[in-house]
Design a protein around this motif. Sequence first.
Motif, short mmCIF file in Angstrom:
data_model
loop_
_atom_site.label_atom_id
_atom_site.label_comp_id
_atom_site.label_asym_id
_atom_site.label_seq_id
_atom_site.Cartn_x
_atom_site.Cartn_y
_atom_site.Cartn_z
N SER A 113 -17.77 -2.11 -0.63
CA SER A 113 -18.83 -2.24 0.38
C SER A 113 -18.25 -2.41 1.77
N VAL A 114 -16.92 -2.49 1.85
CA VAL A 114 -16.23 -2.71 3.12
C VAL A 114 -15.74 -1.37 3.66
N VAL A 115 -16.23 -0.98 4.81
CA VAL A 115 -15.92 0.34 5.36
C VAL A 115 -14.42 0.50 5.59
N GLU A 116 -13.76 -0.54 6.09
CA GLU A 116 -12.32 -0.47 6.36
C GLU A 116 -11.53 -0.26 5.07
N ALA A 117 -12.01 -0.86 3.99
CA ALA A 117 -11.34 -0.68 2.70
C ALA A 117 -11.52 0.76 2.19
N LEU A 118 -12.72 1.30 2.35
CA LEU A 118 -12.94 2.69 1.94
C LEU A 118 -12.01 3.63 2.70
N GLU A 119 -11.87 3.40 4.00
CA GLU A 119 -11.00 4.29 4.79
C GLU A 119 -9.55 4.14 4.36
N ALA A 120 -9.12 2.91 4.10
CA ALA A 120 -7.74 2.69 3.65
C ALA A 120 -7.49 3.37 2.31
N GLY A 121 -8.49 3.31 1.42
CA GLY A 121 -8.35 3.96 0.11
C GLY A 121 -8.33 5.47 0.22
N LEU A 122 -9.24 6.00 1.02
CA LEU A 122 -9.30 7.45 1.20
C LEU A 122 -8.02 7.99 1.86
N ALA A 123 -7.44 7.20 2.76
CA ALA A 123 -6.25 7.65 3.49
C ALA A 123 -5.05 7.83 2.57
N VAL A 124 -4.95 7.02 1.51
CA VAL A 124 -3.78 7.12 0.62
C VAL A 124 -4.06 7.98 -0.61
N TYR A 125 -5.34 8.26 -0.88
CA TYR A 125 -5.68 8.97 -2.11
C TYR A 125 -5.21 10.42 -2.07
N GLN A 126 -4.59 10.84 -3.16
CA GLN A 126 -4.13 12.23 -3.30
C GLN A 126 -5.15 13.00 -4.12
#
Length: 294
Positions: free
Chosen positions: A102-115
Amino acid sequence: MVAEPLRTVLRSATREHVIGHDTRFTLIGERINPTGRRIFQEQLRAGDFSAIERDVKSQVEGGADVLDINMGVPLTDEPELLAKAITMVQGLTDLPICIDSSVVEALEAGLAVYQGRALVNSITAEDDRMAAILPLVKKYDAAIIALPNDHDEIPMEADKRVDLTAKIIRVATEEYGIAQADIVIDPLAMPIGADTGTTLVTFEVMRRIRDEFGVNMTCGASNVSFGMPGRHTLNGSWLPMAMTSGLTSAIMDTRTPHVVEAVKAADVFLGHDDWGMAWISAHRAKQAAEAAAG
């Protein structure tokens, strides 16, 4: 006029998975989630990720097609924790991932590293949530789970849920350029213990969403039996019924063979398992394992 059924494509670095109305039901393993797991939360705060490895193994062995990862642990840096967990899980399995926060910053951090091409869990029909998360979904070419509720409440009426679904689809496609196929709707499966009529509303919502929009759908499968005894039996009965109404995936614990087998059996009867070959091969593998252990 019935809408054309859509296909939602997810990818890891090396594997593609399609959620669709004409394919096998998608099992999204829910176990990598610290909610309600005090010891797991303490381990994560201490930097101990060993439970994640066990959870990945058990969900994959249980038949998961996608893994949901949630790292919502109080008193931690959730963006850092989620990015670490995603990187670790991608080193353990080639299944695509559903990034859950539910945390936007966490979603972005996850999307940034996801392959690969992730599924993001989730948005609602609230304008501020869509404005915060849909740009990230577009930027990282992900798919999104969306819940048809707003600031007011979780609507009990089918009409309101369908109207909010239409709003989400309109905003996502017209304002953010997200493909309708990449919007997965959660029709809001409510606990049967609170109101035995609620699941009939959910089935109606599923049928209408399938027929009017053609989008894929998912839900937290264990929600329906919350507060009731014999929960695995209830879940194993409800999911095939939901599948006939248009549900194409579920976030669930794949360590429950009774429920997983009910879904696989429904795939056979719905024509989503050609010649029953997946069912037959799973049965033979189970027989072989029992013989080897015996």
